[in-house]
Design a protein around this motif. Structure first.
Motif, PDB file in Angstrom:
ATOM      1  N   ILE A 156       0.419  -1.248   0.164  1.00  0.00           N
ATOM      2  CA  ILE A 156       0.187  -0.122   0.061  1.00  0.00           C
ATOM      3  C   ILE A 156       1.281   1.185  -0.321  1.00  0.00           C
ATOM      4  N   GLY A 157       1.931   1.116   0.693  1.00  0.00           N
ATOM      5  CA  GLY A 157       2.837   2.060   0.488  1.00  0.00           C
ATOM      6  C   GLY A 157       3.531   2.592  -0.942  1.00  0.00           C
ATOM      7  N   ILE A 158       3.707   1.735  -1.067  1.00  0.00           N
ATOM      8  CA  ILE A 158       4.394   2.258  -2.661  1.00  0.00           C
ATOM      9  C   ILE A 158       3.266   2.110  -3.572  1.00  0.00           C
ATOM     10  N   LEU A 159       1.852   1.996  -3.766  1.00  0.00           N
ATOM     11  CA  LEU A 159       1.074   2.080  -4.403  1.00  0.00           C
ATOM     12  C   LEU A 159       0.850   3.648  -4.056  1.00  0.00           C
ATOM     13  N   SER A 160       0.437   4.070  -2.270  1.00  0.00           N
ATOM     14  CA  SER A 160       0.208   5.415  -2.439  1.00  0.00           C
ATOM     15  C   SER A 160       1.453   6.468  -2.495  1.00  0.00           C
ATOM     16  N   CYS A 161       2.453   6.390  -3.282  1.00  0.00           N
ATOM     17  CA  CYS A 161       4.059   7.014  -3.570  1.00  0.00           C
ATOM     18  C   CYS A 161       4.304   7.968  -1.791  1.00  0.00           C
ATOM     19  N   LEU A 162       4.108   6.453  -0.945  1.00  0.00           N
ATOM     20  CA  LEU A 162       5.134   6.961   0.986  1.00  0.00           C
ATOM     21  C   LEU A 162       6.478   6.097   0.325  1.00  0.00           C
TER      22      LEU A 162
ATOM     23  N   GLU B 222       1.556   9.600  15.313  1.00  0.00           N
ATOM     24  CA  GLU B 222       0.190   9.680  15.034  1.00  0.00           C
ATOM     25  C   GLU B 222      -0.324   9.360  13.698  1.00  0.00           C
ATOM     26  N   ARG B 223       0.493   9.703  13.512  1.00  0.00           N
ATOM     27  CA  ARG B 223       0.667   8.934  11.230  1.00  0.00           C
ATOM     28  C   ARG B 223       0.305  10.299  10.347  1.00  0.00           C
ATOM     29  N   THR B 224      -0.531  11.853  10.900  1.00  0.00           N
ATOM     30  CA  THR B 224      -0.909  12.450  10.576  1.00  0.00           C
ATOM     31  C   THR B 224       0.281  12.775   9.020  1.00  0.00           C
ATOM     32  N   LEU B 225       1.038  12.878   9.569  1.00  0.00           N
ATOM     33  CA  LEU B 225       2.998  13.698   8.628  1.00  0.00           C
ATOM     34  C   LEU B 225       2.775  12.680   7.759  1.00  0.00           C
ATOM     35  N   MET B 226       2.787  11.078   7.704  1.00  0.00           N
ATOM     36  CA  MET B 226       2.622   9.879   6.950  1.00  0.00           C
ATOM     37  C   MET B 226       0.980  10.623   5.889  1.00  0.00           C
ATOM     38  N   ARG B 227       0.175  10.337   6.342  1.00  0.00           N
ATOM     39  CA  ARG B 227      -0.802  10.615   5.957  1.00  0.00           C
ATOM     40  C   ARG B 227      -0.913  12.254   4.720  1.00  0.00           C
ATOM     41  N   LEU B 228      -0.218  12.886   5.706  1.00  0.00           N
ATOM     42  CA  LEU B 228      -0.320  14.148   4.416  1.00  0.00           C
ATOM     43  C   LEU B 228       1.168  13.539   3.039  1.00  0.00           C
ATOM     44  N   PHE B 229       1.407  12.954   3.438  1.00  0.00           N
ATOM     45  CA  PHE B 229       2.390  12.218   2.218  1.00  0.00           C
ATOM     46  C   PHE B 229       1.343  11.965   1.130  1.00  0.00           C
ATOM     47  N   THR B 230       0.822  11.130   1.379  1.00  0.00           N
ATOM     48  CA  THR B 230      -0.285  10.636   0.704  1.00  0.00           C
ATOM     49  C   THR B 230      -1.140  11.676  -0.114  1.00  0.00           C
ATOM     50  N   THR B 231      -1.500  12.642   0.525  1.00  0.00           N
ATOM     51  CA  THR B 231      -2.475  13.648  -0.123  1.00  0.00           C
ATOM     52  C   THR B 231      -1.763  14.289  -1.655  1.00  0.00           C
TER      53      THR B 231
ATOM     54  N   ASP C  78       4.811   9.988 -11.493  1.00  0.00           N
ATOM     55  CA  ASP C  78       3.967  11.296 -10.897  1.00  0.00           C
ATOM     56  C   ASP C  78       3.073  11.042  -9.701  1.00  0.00           C
ATOM     57  N   SER C  79       3.975  11.228  -8.199  1.00  0.00           N
ATOM     58  CA  SER C  79       3.172  10.952  -7.557  1.00  0.00           C
ATOM     59  C   SER C  79       2.112  11.938  -7.095  1.00  0.00           C
ATOM     60  N   LEU C  80       2.205  13.446  -7.420  1.00  0.00           N
ATOM     61  CA  LEU C  80       1.444  14.264  -6.688  1.00  0.00           C
ATOM     62  C   LEU C  80       0.115  13.675  -7.923  1.00  0.00           C
ATOM     63  N   GLY C  81       0.344  13.211  -8.864  1.00  0.00           N
ATOM     64  CA  GLY C  81      -1.110  12.639  -9.677  1.00  0.00           C
ATOM     65  C   GLY C  81      -2.154  11.422  -9.238  1.00  0.00           C
ATOM     66  N   VAL C  82      -1.121  10.978  -8.667  1.00  0.00           N
ATOM     67  CA  VAL C  82      -1.068   9.284  -8.399  1.00  0.00           C
ATOM     68  C   VAL C  82      -2.240   9.751  -6.495  1.00  0.00           C
ATOM     69  N   ARG C  83      -1.204  10.821  -5.736  1.00  0.00           N
ATOM     70  CA  ARG C  83      -2.605  10.907  -4.864  1.00  0.00           C
ATOM     71  C   ARG C  83      -3.578  11.672  -4.821  1.00  0.00           C
ATOM     72  N   SER C  84      -3.749  12.560  -5.714  1.00  0.00           N
ATOM     73  CA  SER C  84      -5.266  13.327  -6.248  1.00  0.00           C
ATOM     74  C   SER C  84      -6.022  12.102  -6.348  1.00  0.00           C
ATOM     75  N   LYS C  85      -5.353  10.827  -6.835  1.00  0.00           N
ATOM     76  CA  LYS C  85      -6.006  10.060  -7.082  1.00  0.00           C
ATOM     77  C   LYS C  85      -6.833   8.957  -6.293  1.00  0.00           C
ATOM     78  N   ILE C  86      -5.656   9.022  -5.106  1.00  0.00           N
ATOM     79  CA  ILE C  86      -6.597   7.256  -4.098  1.00  0.00           C
ATOM     80  C   ILE C  86      -6.218   8.619  -2.727  1.00  0.00           C
ATOM     81  N   GLY C  87      -7.260   8.176  -2.133  1.00  0.00           N
ATOM     82  CA  GLY C  87      -7.776   7.555  -0.948  1.00  0.00           C
ATOM     83  C   GLY C  87      -6.942   7.329   0.313  1.00  0.00           C
ATOM     84  N   VAL C  88      -6.000   7.609   0.890  1.00  0.00           N
ATOM     85  CA  VAL C  88      -5.594   6.691   2.063  1.00  0.00           C
ATOM     86  C   VAL C  88      -6.120   6.619   3.501  1.00  0.00           C
ATOM     87  N   VAL C  89      -6.820   5.206   4.081  1.00  0.00           N
ATOM     88  CA  VAL C  89      -6.720   5.756   5.583  1.00  0.00           C
ATOM     89  C   VAL C  89      -5.950   4.233   6.088  1.00  0.00           C
ATOM     90  N   PRO C  90      -5.228   5.741   6.655  1.00  0.00           N
ATOM     91  CA  PRO C  90      -4.316   4.639   7.559  1.00  0.00           C
ATOM     92  C   PRO C  90      -4.335   3.660   8.598  1.00  0.00           C
TER      93      PRO C  90
END
Lengths: 329, 400, 408
Positions: A49-55, C244-253, A73-85
């Motif tokens: 999931i980390g790879i898919l969400s560009c982390l 609290e992983r908010t920073l990681m979450r920020l990196f997914t936006t 294009d990580s920004l392009g990908v990130r605007s398409k996905i919603g990640v719930v940690p």
């Protein structure tokens, strides 16, 4: 299907020094599907999931979300996905609404649409009446729901849910699973990781089984159970069993696989019930005290056992008692 | 017995935490070292650099004994570092802070002293230098006072004798020659001298002054961290778990207090030892009294911290309220600077703080070489504070 | 770059939701500025009420010289006098000093007048409490008084001895007349001493009616100290965001890494600027601190100093693994930098090596700049060197922070 896949992962690999966290994993998720990544802790689900969400930058392989390459294009990908940690990644001292405003802005939701979206999503997660309370006054389940809501504001093409039900009570679990089903009903594609096979069975259209960084099998529940060639599963609960019983079982033609975890013995059986008398006799003669014997049809547990020779249950404990979705008998 | 187990468990947790050790030992020792570095050295202050400006263009005339004497007088002061400069150079160097001050010697210095004609010595001060420029100014003022006084004495002798019987030129020369020798002798032995009473202790050792201050300050911080564990145990659920075991609430409180106290005692004793080893502080010749003072101080600090924890409702409140209380109390109580320099009102307030009495006890041990009897007052007051804090916190905690 | 502003605004909101933040950022520095200001002003060095030093005097002498000395001490403004009497007065005065009740004591011996009249030297005994600094000043005050008495005695003796040197023995009936005349001359001449000292403080110097001498010292130092302390402590927020992983979450936006870093520097910078200008404003309005003639220069110094603090804060937040670690590290660094940079005591009195160390860190430069602005009245050009060095620190810390910034 390759053309319209929302997620398209090809031979993804991630190494941390000597450790291979993800080992050449490939899969596709078409639009509208709930795809489950099932595997024990440490199987490589979160890294995937980390790879898919560009982390996480993959060591090798490639992945595209809605046709956009995650490494290019990580920004392009990130605007398409919603990640719930997995964690409640929210600001505890701010209200639910303030949190959602912040995350909405980060996802680039235009100001004029944001207010409306927040109202809708609060409605969906049934928290409209608590919108202005601080997160740290919420119950665990409410926090989980806001956590999911924060990933939905920008109407992503796909939602990544990473173990959203770890360590929570049955009611909250039920409400979250229902929420996922509801979102999917409205057309949202979901990538769902879990190590609870009951959740995968209940939710997912298709399931990928992972262990030790590898994708072992992909398919619907029916497809997966068909591959093991077993017609039944015998589950024995008894004290005083040891590995010799597993060895004996594996030598039998009627047994596809067998695994012993503490006092639970699981056997995938090719030719069903006629094994039972022999098994019981063997157990009794070896001095084991049998508490119960269950005979069921094959499930994902049997598949995992078949694929790895291990039980999925031994890592993190089973779902809490009173599990509402499982089909265990 | 169970209380002791709880105490020892707390002690172990604390001592394993590297951050606690930093706060406990590294910071107080480090700050004491920095202060020693700042105020250390033989003179206790770094060289006072200033410039001397001659009234003549080409520097001080070699034969002029008075200006020579002035320069000589100044260069004899150990901490002074004098250089001669022109007026322009001096003005520039002083206004840019290169030198602390400059002294402009007037043209008529000799006449002013010998004949009483007015002259003015000008001291140029660097505006940003309070202390060093102040030292130069006060030395110049003293020199001028003495020189003026010498001149006045000389003229008084001349005038009085002239009035008595008009002097011939020969008598004038004779008198002048005699007077210079006489004044030189007499000035060195004034009629009234001031002698310092015998004090066995040398000058104030900066380390010895600040080491106990910082020890007490950081003792309070460590104790706060320790007392906070009351809330941490509640918040993490280990308290509830303990309560399900056959452990009474009193045992729990007792264990917590004992744990804090042990930690405080360990910290105090180690810091005292480090003070001796690292800074060579001599804690007086009564080791027993030092240990008693350390143990009483530890009791005061631990019970004060537990009191703060018992008033606070959450762990983070302990941090906030506690840090504020400690800082303000240390500020007022003299853990941050010598409180006896403060106005009287402040000194009276200081007497209400724990820091003041703890520090006072250690100062008496170090500087007055006091024994147990000498610090009885401090021990009694700090002890009484400990008992009051302790009683209050037990009362508050057992109500919860 | 709208998102930078959003993140900054968001962090300010998070900060505001913490009720104790106000107290730490604004109230605490004011308390310290106030107490320190009072101490400096009343404790000497300022231009407020002249300080008075405690001195206990035991006069064991019954003659006129002892009485004259006591009278002269009584008249001195700078001495807060306590006279102890009785046969045990000497021991009593000494005990008061030893108990720490009084800082210093002077004992006038019983044979004081007798010795002086016999033309022999007499010695006063000065007791001081060795743990205090004040008695040194007290002793100077006593010396001043004694030297005045000595001058009279000297002139009297000199006239008689000079007479003897020139013309032989002084007729007995002339002696009192001669000493009296010399004494009168000394008294008159002392009223207008020929040689005087004029002090000229260069730069702007203190203002005529500077009521706030103490505060003009404590305000800049405390403002710099608290901006540093609170600024570095803000490193904890970054650790919390990671935990609290908010920073990681920020990196997914869809937000750039650079945006996130800039915003993290940015909100710390904004809080630091609000704080330092609040303290400057409060100092100017309430404590009547004179901050110099160059608001632009002050702005340049505060901007670069706060930027350096913000950079260091993000750096600590990136390097620290736990919030306790960030806290300890911040506390150690902040306090050490305060001490070394001359925020607690002036660098001028410290050894050269110490001053050099003080100029390897931002605080030393910032304090120099404050002196240049406040005392020397420099303008922007005058504090440009300090501002440039501070900007260099800001750049170095920021680069290090960027290199170490991570989301997990």
């Amino acid at each position: 299907m390759r053309g319209d896949a929302i997620i398209d992962a090809e031979r993804l690999t991630k190494r941390y020094g000597e450790i291979v966290a993800v080992d050449s994993v490939s899969f596709e998720v078409p639009e509208g599907e709930i795809f489950g990544l099932l595997g024990p802790n440490g199987a490589g689900k979160t890294t995937t999931i980390g790879i898919l969400s560009c982390l996480v930058t993959p060591t090798a392989g490639s992945a595209r979300i809605c046709g956009i390459d995650v490494t290019k294009d990580s920004l392009g990908v990130r605007s398409k996905i919603g990640v719930v940690p997995q964690e409640i990644a929210l600001y505890p001292t701010l209200s639910a609404r303030d949190n959602l405003v912040f995350w909405g802005r980060m996802y680039g939701v235009p100001d004029h649409a944001l207010k409306q979206r927040i109202e809708e999503i609060l409605e969906t997660v049934e928290l409209s009446d608590r919108a202005d309370s601080r997160i740290d006054t919420f119950s665990g389940g409410m926090k989980r729901r806001v956590n999911i809501a924060a990933g939905l504001l920008h109407r992503p093409s796909v939602l990544f849910l990473d173990e959203p039900t770890v360590g929570i009570d049955p009611q909250t679990r039920r409400s979250i699973l229902e929420l996922v089903v509801e979102l999917n009903d409205h057309g949202l594609t979901v990538l769902y990781t879990t190590h609870y096979l009951e959740e995968a069975e209940f939710l997912c259209n298709r399931i990928g089984i992972m262990d030790e960084g590898k994708m072992l099998a992909i398919g619907t529940k029916e497809e997966l159970t068909a591959t093991i060639g077993a017609t039944g599963v015998i589950a024995v609960s008894a004290d005083g069993m040891d590995e010799s019983i597993v060895g004996w079982l594996r030598s039998l033609d009627a047994v596809a696989d067998a695994a012993l975890v503490e006092s639970e013995l699981t056997i995938n059986v090719i030719a069903g019930p006629n094994l039972l008398p022999a098994l019981v006799e063997k157990l009794t003669s070896s001095g084991a005290a049998v508490h119960s014997v269950d005979v069921t049809v094959p499930n994902l547990e049997s598949v995992f056992l078949h694929l790895t020779g291990k039980s999925l249950r031994d890592r993190d404990g089973s779902p809490a008692e009173g599990e509402p979705v499982g089909k265990k008998t | 017995m169970k209380a002791l187990r709880i105490a020892l468990k707390d002690l172990r947790i604390r001592l394993r935490d590297r951050n606690t050790l930093i706060l406990m030992l590294l910071l107080p020792v480090g700050l004491t070292a920095v202060i020693g570095f700042a105020f250390g050295g033989d003179a206790g202050i770094s060289a006072v650099e200033f410039l001397l400006v001659s009234p003549e263009e080409d520097g001080f005339p070699a034969g002029d004994f008075l200006t020579g004497a002035a320069a000589n007088f100044l260069s004899q002061i150990e901490i002074f570092d004098v250089e001669v400069a022109t007026r322009e150079e001096a003005t520039r160097a002083v206004s840019e802070g290169e030198k602390s001050a400059a002294i402009l010697v007037p043209e008529g210095l000799r006449e002013a002293i010998l004949e009483g004609t007015p002259a003015e010595v000008v001291v140029l001060r660097d505006p940003a230098s309070d202390i060093k420029a102040g030292i130069v100014q006060s030395v110049v003022e003293r020199f001028v006072t003495y020189a003026s006084a010498g001149g006045i004495v000389g003229r008084a002798i001349f005038e009085t004798l002239e009035e008595e019987r008009p002097l011939t030129d020969g008598e004038r020369w004779q008198l002048t020659g005699w007077m210079l020798r006489w004044m030189y002798d007499r000035y060195r032995e004034p009629a009234i001298g001031i002698q310092a009473a015998d004090t066995e202790v040398e000058d104030v050792n900066v380390h010895a002054y600040f080491a106990p201050s910082f020890a007490v300050l950081f003792l309070l911080f460590t104790m706060l961290g320790s007392a906070k564990s009351i809330h941490e145990e509640r918040e993490s659920g280990t308290y509830d778990r303990l309560m399900t075991a056959p452990v009474s609430r009193a045992t729990f409180i007792g264990g917590k207090l004992t744990g804090s106290y042990l930690l405080a005692a360990v910290q105090m004793l180690i810091l005292i030892l480090l003070g001796s080893i690292v800074f060579g502080i001599r804690w007086g010749s009564h080791p027993g009294a030092v240990v008693v003072m350390a143990l009483v101080t530890a009791a005061g600090a631990s019970s004060l911290a537990v009191l703060i924890a018992s008033i606070a409702r959450t762990g983070s409140q302990v941090d906030n309220v506690g840090t504020a209380v400690i800082l303000v109390m240390s500020l007022l109580g003299g853990s941050m600077w010598p409180v006896e320099q403060a106005p009287a009102a402040f000194q009276n307030i200081a007497r209400f703080t724990f820091n003041y009495w703890a520090h006072s006890g250690f100062k008496k041990l170090v500087f007055l070489d006091a024994g147990l009897a000498g610090i009885a007052q401090e021990i009694a007051i700090v002890g009484a504070m400990s008992i009051v804090f302790f009683a209050l916190s037990v009362r508050l905690l057992s109500r919860r | 770059m709208k998102k930078v502003l959003y993140i900054i605004a968001h962090n300010l909101r998070v900060l505001r939701s913490d009720r104790s933040a106000f107290f730490w950022l604004l109230a605490m520095p004011l308390v310290f500025t106030f107490v320190l200001g009072i101490m400096i002003r009343d404790g000497g060095g300022g231009s407020g009420e002249p300080p008075r030093y405690a001195l206990t005097v035991a006069n064991l002498d019954e003659g006129e010289h002892g009485a004259a000395l006591l009278e002269a001490i009584e008249e001195a403004d700078e001495i807060d006098l306590l006279v102890v009497e009785g046969p045990d007065a000497g021991a009593e005065a000494e005990a008061l000093v030893e108990d720490g009740d009084r800082s210093a004591a002077l004992v006038i011996p019983a044979d004081f007048s007798a010795l002086l009249e016999a033309g022999e030297g007499a010695a006063l005994t000065f007791h001081r409490n060795p743990e205090r600094m004040n008695p040194l000043v007290t002793r100077q005050a006593v010396e001043k008084i004694v030297s005045r008495l000595n001058v009279s005695a000297l002139a009297g003796a000199g006239v008689l001895e000079g007479y003897e040197h020139l013309w032989g023995a002084v007729p007995e009936e002339r002696a009192p007349e001669l000493t009296a005349r010399a004494d009168r001359f000394v008294e008159e001449a002392s009223e207008t001493p020929p040689l005087t000292v004029r002090v000229e403080t260069l730069g702007r110097g203190p203002e005529e009616d500077a009521p706030a001498m103490g505060f003009s010292h404590s305000s800049p130092a405390m403002a710099l100290m608290y901006v540093l302390l609170n600024g570095l402590m803000a490193s904890v927020f970054l650790v919390t965001e990671r935990r609290e992983r908010t920073l990681m979450r920020l990196f997914t936006t869809p937000v750039r890494r650079s945006t996130i870093i800039v915003a993290n520097l940015g909100w710390r910078f904004v809080v630091g600027m609000i704080q330092i200008w609040f303290l400057i404003g409060f100092g100017a309005l309430v404590f009547r601190v004179d901050w110099g003639d160059s608001p632009v220069g002050l702005l340049a110094v505060t901007v670069t100093y706060v930027a350096a603090v913000a950079g260091l804060s993000v750096l600590i937040g990136s390097v620290a693994r736990t919030s306790r670690q960030a806290e300890s590290l911040s506390l150690v660094l902040a306090l050490t930098m305060c001490a070394l940079g001359g925020l607690w005591w002036p660098l001028e009195i410290t050894p050269r090596a110490y001053q050099r160390v003080g100029h390897m860190i931002p605080t030393g430069w910032a304090m120099d700049a404050m002196h240049n602005l406040i005392s020397r009245g420099y303008t922007l050009a005058g504090v440009a060197p300090q501002a440039l060095v501070l900007a260099g620190f800001a750049a170095a810390f920021t680069v290090a922070a960027v290199l170490t910034f991570r989301h997990e």
